[in-house]
Design an enzyme around this catalytic site. Structure first.
Site, PDB file in Angstrom:
ATOM      1  N   ARG A  52       0.662   3.408  -2.961  1.00 28.42           N
ATOM      2  CA  ARG A  52       1.854   2.654  -2.588  1.00 28.42           C
ATOM      3  C   ARG A  52       2.473   3.345  -1.379  1.00 28.42           C
ATOM      4  O   ARG A  52       2.538   4.571  -1.323  1.00 28.42           O
ATOM      5  CB  ARG A  52       2.862   2.624  -3.732  1.00 28.42           C
ATOM      6  N   GLU A  55       6.413  -2.144   3.786  1.00 29.88           N
ATOM      7  CA  GLU A  55       5.479  -3.250   3.854  1.00 29.88           C
ATOM      8  C   GLU A  55       6.194  -4.605   3.822  1.00 29.88           C
ATOM      9  O   GLU A  55       7.060  -4.772   2.967  1.00 29.88           O
ATOM     10  CB  GLU A  55       4.575  -3.125   2.620  1.00 29.88           C
ATOM     11  N   HIS A  58      -3.109  -3.824   3.208  1.00 28.10           N
ATOM     12  CA  HIS A  58      -3.094  -3.841   1.733  1.00 28.10           C
ATOM     13  C   HIS A  58      -4.231  -4.697   1.165  1.00 28.10           C
ATOM     14  O   HIS A  58      -3.994  -5.697   0.478  1.00 28.10           O
ATOM     15  CB  HIS A  58      -1.729  -4.314   1.207  1.00 28.10           C
TER      16      HIS A  58
HETATM   17  C1  GLV Z   1      -2.378  -3.915  -5.647  1.00 27.40           C
HETATM   18  O1  GLV Z   1      -1.855  -3.123  -4.908  1.00 27.40           O
HETATM   19  C2  GLV Z   1      -2.273  -3.835  -7.079  1.00 27.40           C
HETATM   20  O2  GLV Z   1      -1.419  -3.091  -7.604  1.00 27.40           O
HETATM   21  O3  GLV Z   1      -3.043  -4.538  -7.756  1.00 27.40           O
END
Ligand code: GLV
Ligand code: GLV
Length: 329
Positions: free
Chosen positions: A244, A273, A291
């Site tokens: 994250r 983000e 991402h």
């Molecule tokens: C993506 O970042 C997830 O948590 O699935």
């Protein structure tokens, strides 16, 4: 009684079909902003919400929500205040499938290799028409085999990354719950026994050639990688983040990359983000992805299936296959 599912944004198949066989499915035409999400949760019209990382369930929304469960289409649940959900008896479920684990570890390794071998820079060099033939010192990168990879966290994705790194001849060390030094109780290594070594967080930062982040986002992991951590790292080290964004102080990272405190960074997630901290995209020693850790067709299908099964179970008042806070009910 038929179950009403609110799906904030359609999920891939077989998710939608599974949900439709189990109840009534509402997908709003426009994405819900927080006030529309709040209204929908308070309305009492929906028992279960199928939600995305972009849907923020904070205390303000949860305290008045008349819903029984949230099925998050993600493995991470940092978009939901879990303590608050638990207090309101709202069950939360996530999608920690084996395919997601492996795909995200693939992206960690992809970023590691891409930064080490200057893949994006080299590709751009060729596309710019600057390739005039093999040269002894063209675009030299960093070695991988024999180098030390330090894993922050030792959950499923970290372990899958460890297996890949070992196959590339890397030495793998890990710290299970940084910034805590370690546990009196040693981590169960499973099939990685004898192949990886647990060390404390500062030693990991100071000795690793690559540091890869695999922690959930919590108050204790927010800005885990800050100025202090970055200055402890080797000047030749490369930072990889597929977890994250807020785990890294991105302003400090830009400074570290500019000043040469560390050698490079590969990021799939960003602190603010979808915004990216100014300066990051101008640095040649970064590889930046939007991402996409779990972005393959089979993974998203599996996530959709797990997400629907979680929602359907909760809709029939059963504990879902992948509960995050089973104590909620
Ligand atoms: C993506 O970042 C997830 O948590 O699935
Ligand atoms: C995520 O599911 C992890 O355990 O790393």
């Amino acid at each position: 009684m038929t179950v009403n599912f609110l799906v904030t944004r359609a999920i891939p198949e077989p998710g939608m079909s599974l949900l439709r066989t189990a109840g009534t499915v509402t997908v709003p035409e426009d994405l819900l902003d927080s006030s529309a999400l709040n209204d929908a949760c308070r309305s009492g019209d929906y028992q279960i919400v199928v939600a995305h990382l972009s849907d923020r369930f904070d205390e303000d929304i949860l305290q008045h929500a008349r819903i029984g469960g949230i099925s998050n289409y993600a493995v991470g649940v940092n978009n939901i205040d879990i303590d608050s959900a638990t207090r309101r008896s709202i069950m939360v479920a996530n999608t920690p499938g084996v395919l997601l684990t492996e795909a995200t570890a693939d992206v960690a390794m992809l970023l590691l290799l891409a930064v080490a071998r200057r893949c994006v820079e080299a590709d751009q060099f060729l596309r710019d028409g600057r390739f005039t033939g093999w040269q002894p010192e063209l675009l030299l990168g960093h070695g991988v085999g024999g180098k030390r990879l330090g894993l922050a966290g030792f959950g499923r994705i970290a372990r899958a990354t460890a297996r890949r790194a070992l196959a590339f001849g890397m030495e793998v060390v890990f710290c299970p719950r940084p910034p805590n030094a370690g546990d009196a109780r040693r981590t169960d290594l499973g099939e990685l026994g004898g192949l990886v070594t647990q060390i404390d967080w500062y030693e990991l930062l100071e000795t690793s050639d690559y540091v890869s982040l695999h922690v959930p986002l919590t108050t204790s992991t927010t800005h885990l990688v800050d100025v202090e951590a970055l200055t402890r790292m080797k000047s030749t080290a490369i930072l990889i983040n597929t977890s994250r964004g807020p785990v890294v102080d991105e302003g400090a990272l830009v400074e570290a990359l500019r000043q040469g405190w560390i050698a490079g960074a590969g990021l799939d997630v960003f602190e603010h983000e979808p915004a990216v901290t100014p300066g990051l995209v101008d640095l040649p020693n970064t590889v930046l992805l939007p991402h996409v850790g779990s972005a393959t067709v089979p993974v998203r299908n599996e996530m959709a299936r797990l997400c629907a099964l979680n929602a359907i179970a909760m809709g029939s008042n059963e504990t879902p296959p992948h509960p995050v806070n089973p104590e909620a009910w």
